[in-house]
Scaffold this motif. Structure first.
Motif, PDB file in Angstrom:
ATOM      1  N   LYS A  21      -1.235   4.469   5.998  1.00 17.25           N
ATOM      2  CA  LYS A  21      -1.714   3.329   6.769  1.00 17.25           C
ATOM      3  C   LYS A  21      -2.636   2.409   5.969  1.00 17.25           C
ATOM      4  N   GLY A  22      -3.534   2.958   5.152  1.00 17.80           N
ATOM      5  CA  GLY A  22      -4.484   2.146   4.403  1.00 17.80           C
ATOM      6  C   GLY A  22      -3.968   1.659   3.049  1.00 17.80           C
ATOM      7  N   THR A  23      -2.756   2.037   2.694  1.00 18.46           N
ATOM      8  CA  THR A  23      -2.223   1.677   1.388  1.00 18.46           C
ATOM      9  C   THR A  23      -1.614   0.275   1.438  1.00 18.46           C
ATOM     10  N   LYS A  24      -1.977  -0.524   0.475  1.00 13.39           N
ATOM     11  CA  LYS A  24      -1.427  -1.873   0.382  1.00 13.39           C
ATOM     12  C   LYS A  24      -0.086  -1.823  -0.359  1.00 13.39           C
ATOM     13  N   PRO A  25       0.847  -2.691   0.014  1.00  4.84           N
ATOM     14  CA  PRO A  25       2.118  -2.745  -0.724  1.00  4.84           C
ATOM     15  C   PRO A  25       1.920  -3.032  -2.213  1.00  4.84           C
ATOM     16  N   SER A  26       0.937  -3.850  -2.549  1.00  3.37           N
ATOM     17  CA  SER A  26       0.695  -4.172  -3.959  1.00  3.37           C
ATOM     18  C   SER A  26       0.279  -2.926  -4.747  1.00  3.37           C
ATOM     19  N   GLU A  27      -0.444  -2.022  -4.098  1.00  2.20           N
ATOM     20  CA  GLU A  27      -0.862  -0.793  -4.775  1.00  2.20           C
ATOM     21  C   GLU A  27       0.347   0.078  -5.117  1.00  2.20           C
ATOM     22  N   LEU A  71       4.468  -8.430  -7.600  1.00  3.87           N
ATOM     23  CA  LEU A  71       3.123  -7.854  -7.521  1.00  3.87           C
ATOM     24  C   LEU A  71       2.071  -8.959  -7.451  1.00  3.87           C
ATOM     25  N   VAL A  72       2.209  -9.963  -8.294  1.00  2.01           N
ATOM     26  CA  VAL A  72       1.252 -11.078  -8.294  1.00  2.01           C
ATOM     27  C   VAL A  72       1.279 -11.788  -6.945  1.00  2.01           C
ATOM     28  N   ASP A  73       2.482 -12.102  -6.456  1.00  5.05           N
ATOM     29  CA  ASP A  73       2.610 -12.795  -5.165  1.00  5.05           C
ATOM     30  C   ASP A  73       2.075 -11.945  -4.021  1.00  5.05           C
ATOM     31  N   GLN A  74       2.350 -10.649  -4.062  1.00  7.70           N
ATOM     32  CA  GLN A  74       1.897  -9.747  -3.008  1.00  7.70           C
ATOM     33  C   GLN A  74       0.374  -9.660  -2.993  1.00  7.70           C
ATOM     34  N   LYS A  75      -0.240  -9.608  -4.168  1.00  6.19           N
ATOM     35  CA  LYS A  75      -1.706  -9.562  -4.227  1.00  6.19           C
ATOM     36  C   LYS A  75      -2.315 -10.836  -3.642  1.00  6.19           C
ATOM     37  N   GLU A 112       1.540   0.915  -8.796  1.00  7.25           N
ATOM     38  CA  GLU A 112       1.660   2.329  -9.173  1.00  7.25           C
ATOM     39  C   GLU A 112       3.043   2.606  -9.774  1.00  7.25           C
ATOM     40  N   PHE A 113       4.076   2.017  -9.194  1.00  5.49           N
ATOM     41  CA  PHE A 113       5.433   2.205  -9.722  1.00  5.49           C
ATOM     42  C   PHE A 113       5.567   1.608 -11.118  1.00  5.49           C
ATOM     43  N   LEU A 114       5.057   0.407 -11.322  1.00  4.55           N
ATOM     44  CA  LEU A 114       5.115  -0.225 -12.644  1.00  4.55           C
ATOM     45  C   LEU A 114       4.326   0.593 -13.667  1.00  4.55           C
TER      46      LEU A 114
END
Length: 128
Positions: free
Chosen positions: A3-9, A102-106, A13-15
């Motif tokens: 729940k607290g995890t951001k998509p950008s994280e 990632l940049v756009d998501q942040k 993490e994958f990259l």
């Protein structure tokens, strides 16, 4: 996704995981190569050893070195597919697109999580 995890994280993490596997693969392949070269040195040491005890000490070192080499080779096999995926030129465009995502998501997360306000469009004094 927690729940607290951001998509950008998760994307980040994958990259980072892809980069880590690539680096780990290269480091381990280099180490295996060094172990292979050491093997030739051990063979020469055995050739020139003068007695049984000396050859036994060398054999013990060879045994340890071969175990270490096996661990490195296992690690190479463990990360090889991911490392090859990351370094494949055909996948470069996909990885670059992930970096842009990632940049756009942040940016989107920063907008949503920061304090927002409304700018009034009309002048309330004109209605009187």
């Amino acid at each position: 996704m927690e729940k607290g995890t951001k998509p950008s994280e998760i994307i980040d993490e994958f990259l980072n995981f892809l980069k880590y596997c690539d680096k780990e693969y290269k480091d381990c392949v280099t180490q295996v190569y060094k172990y292979d070269r050491m093997n030739q040195d051990f063979l020469h040491d055995i050739e020139f050893a003068h007695n049984y005890d000396e050859r036994c000490k060398i054999a013990t070192r060879v045994h340890k070195q071969r175990n270490d080499r096996r661990a490195m080779k296992d690690r190479v096999e463990f990360v090889e597919k991911v490392a090859k995926f990351y370094s494949d030129k055909q996948n470069k465009q996909f990885i670059d697109r992930l970096k842009n995502l990632l940049v756009d998501q942040k940016k989107a997360e920063e907008y949503v999580l920061n304090e927002r306000h409304y700018n009034r469009r009309g002048d309330s004094n004109d209605i009187d």
